[in-house]
Design a protein around this motif. Structure first.
Motif, PDB file in Angstrom:
ATOM      1  N   ILE A  63       0.869  -1.090   0.086  1.00  0.00           N
ATOM      2  CA  ILE A  63       0.067   0.040  -0.069  1.00  0.00           C
ATOM      3  C   ILE A  63       0.899   1.253   0.014  1.00  0.00           C
ATOM      4  CG2 ILE A  63      -1.687   1.389   1.243  1.00  0.00           C
ATOM      5  CD1 ILE A  63      -2.746  -1.309   2.228  1.00  0.00           C
ATOM      6  N   ASN A  64       1.980   1.136   0.904  1.00  0.00           N
ATOM      7  CA  ASN A  64       2.926   2.390   1.053  1.00  0.00           C
ATOM      8  C   ASN A  64       3.524   2.786  -0.532  1.00  0.00           C
ATOM      9  OD1 ASN A  64       4.016   4.565   2.914  1.00  0.00           O
ATOM     10  ND2 ASN A  64       5.932   3.315   2.197  1.00  0.00           N
ATOM     11  N   GLU A  65       3.673   1.535  -1.410  1.00  0.00           N
ATOM     12  CA  GLU A  65       4.474   1.609  -2.587  1.00  0.00           C
ATOM     13  C   GLU A  65       3.139   2.105  -3.678  1.00  0.00           C
ATOM     14  OE1 GLU A  65       7.704   1.333  -3.598  1.00  0.00           O
ATOM     15  OE2 GLU A  65       7.898   1.435  -1.357  1.00  0.00           O
ATOM     16  N   GLY A  66       1.910   2.407  -3.393  1.00  0.00           N
ATOM     17  CA  GLY A  66       0.980   2.860  -4.254  1.00  0.00           C
ATOM     18  C   GLY A  66       0.168   1.834  -4.778  1.00  0.00           C
ATOM     19  N   TYR A  67       0.085   0.283  -4.342  1.00  0.00           N
ATOM     20  CA  TYR A  67      -0.708  -0.466  -4.817  1.00  0.00           C
ATOM     21  C   TYR A  67      -2.132  -0.310  -4.286  1.00  0.00           C
ATOM     22  CZ  TYR A  67       3.486  -3.350  -6.429  1.00  0.00           C
ATOM     23  OH  TYR A  67       4.216  -4.035  -6.976  1.00  0.00           O
ATOM     24  N   ASP A  68      -3.069  -0.935  -4.984  1.00  0.00           N
ATOM     25  CA  ASP A  68      -4.496  -0.829  -4.849  1.00  0.00           C
ATOM     26  C   ASP A  68      -4.849  -1.003  -3.245  1.00  0.00           C
ATOM     27  OD1 ASP A  68      -7.213  -0.700  -4.457  1.00  0.00           O
ATOM     28  OD2 ASP A  68      -7.593  -1.673  -6.193  1.00  0.00           O
ATOM     29  N   PRO A  69      -5.114  -0.303  -2.384  1.00  0.00           N
ATOM     30  CA  PRO A  69      -5.392  -0.646  -0.877  1.00  0.00           C
ATOM     31  C   PRO A  69      -6.449  -1.487  -0.741  1.00  0.00           C
ATOM     32  CG  PRO A  69      -5.795   1.558  -1.041  1.00  0.00           C
ATOM     33  CD  PRO A  69      -5.072   1.238  -2.504  1.00  0.00           C
ATOM     34  N   GLU A  70      -7.526  -1.403  -1.539  1.00  0.00           N
ATOM     35  CA  GLU A  70      -8.867  -2.171  -1.283  1.00  0.00           C
ATOM     36  C   GLU A  70      -8.401  -3.562  -1.776  1.00  0.00           C
ATOM     37  OE1 GLU A  70     -13.390  -1.935  -2.679  1.00  0.00           O
ATOM     38  OE2 GLU A  70     -11.955  -0.740  -3.881  1.00  0.00           O
ATOM     39  N   ALA A  71      -7.835  -3.783  -2.802  1.00  0.00           N
ATOM     40  CA  ALA A  71      -7.232  -5.064  -3.361  1.00  0.00           C
ATOM     41  C   ALA A  71      -6.436  -5.658  -2.287  1.00  0.00           C
ATOM     42  CB  ALA A  71      -6.420  -5.191  -4.801  1.00  0.00           C
ATOM     43  N   ILE A  72      -5.309  -5.056  -1.684  1.00  0.00           N
ATOM     44  CA  ILE A  72      -4.483  -5.704  -0.734  1.00  0.00           C
ATOM     45  C   ILE A  72      -5.256  -6.046   0.465  1.00  0.00           C
ATOM     46  CG2 ILE A  72      -2.406  -4.892   0.684  1.00  0.00           C
ATOM     47  CD1 ILE A  72      -1.791  -5.258  -1.988  1.00  0.00           C
ATOM     48  N   SER A  73      -6.174  -5.259   0.939  1.00  0.00           N
ATOM     49  CA  SER A  73      -7.149  -5.566   2.246  1.00  0.00           C
ATOM     50  C   SER A  73      -7.675  -6.936   1.778  1.00  0.00           C
ATOM     51  CB  SER A  73      -7.988  -4.452   2.230  1.00  0.00           C
ATOM     52  OG  SER A  73      -9.259  -4.402   1.397  1.00  0.00           O
TER      53      SER A  73
END
Length: 261
Positions: free
Chosen positions: A122-132
């Motif tokens: 998430i800190n690197e800019g990946y989609d936070p919703e997908a990561i969750s």
């Protein structure tokens, strides 16, 4: 006893006028709670290292009862997460979910690595919703729920058309659809995504850009499992639901091309 451990700050709580109680998920010793004396003072050396999401190296004095945080050094402050509302919101949910499903002092390198990889992505800019979603599906096992995703939960078949059954907490093949009148039909790509969320490490996925309806569908399934089987009620989830209802709260961003492949 003094110990130096790597960890991630899960939460903090004010204690008195100048102190904080800090909960840290450490790589070596699991989840620990410690008193950070004077950490509420802006000039304190402990102020900057007792921020939620921070990944650092911590010197802790432990013994009977609550430990004491003596000092620490940041490894990654997760600056983007704290500066971006959407990143902050989903990271808060991830941290609260992991906090609620882990016990103090229970060591699990896998959980630490999951949290670290999720926050780093998430800190690197990946989609936070997908990561969750990755975190939600993987933490089901920690909650004692083991979805049957590699085969039909009823007959064991591995080929054919599949649906998701909340009754079986897993997939049913088309031959067994009759066993659950409330099953949810899924496409082959949705089946593949569920297996990816549950089994593939975040670090091996690469850039995953999913359409909003796909993420909503995946979210609905996994959260219904949590509601029915675990009974978790998380404060951070209420704010995420509000973001879904009022997306204009978030600033406009340049979005990558979306795909469900």
């Amino acid at each position: 006893m003094m110990n130096k451990w790597e960890g991630i700050v899960l939460r903090t709580m004010p204690y008195g006028e100048t102190n904080k109680i800090v909960t840290i998920l450490t790589k070596e010793a699991g989840k620990l709670t410690a008193m950070a004396r004077g950490a509420k003072k802006p000039a304190s050396r402990l102020s900057s290292i007792t921020q939620v999401f921070l990944y650092g190296s911590f010197l802790l004095r432990t013994g009977k009862g609550m430990g004491t945080l003596e000092q620490g050094e940041p490894i990654n402050s997760m600056r983007h997460i704290r500066e971006d509302l959407e990143a902050t919101s989903y990271s808060s949910y991830i941290v609260e979910l992991i906090d609620k499903l882990t016990e103090d002092g229970e060591r699990s390198t896998g959980i630490f690595d999951l949290l670290h990889d999720a926050l780093h992505a998430i800190n690197e800019g990946y989609d936070p919703e997908a990561i969750s979603l990755f975190v939600e599906w993987k933490m089901l096992r920690v909650a004692g729920i083991h979805p049957i995703l590699h085969q039909c939960a009823s007959c064991g078949a591995v080929e054919g058309e599949f649906a998701f059954s909340f009754q079986e907490i897993g997939f049913l093949c088309h031959r067994c659809f009759h066993t659950d009148p409330y099953l949810v039909r899924i496409s082959p790509s949705q089946l593949k995504l569920i297996r990816t969320f549950a089994n593939v490490p975040i670090t091996q996925v690469g850039t995953l850009n999913l359409k909003k309806p796909t993420k909503q569908f995946m979210k609905k399934i996994v959260r219904q499992i949590y509601d029915e089987q675990v009974g978790l009620r998380l404060k951070s989830l209420l704010f995420l639901d509000q973001l879904d209802r009022t997306p204009n709260l978030l600033p406009e961003k340049e979005k990558p091309a979306e795909s469900d492949d």
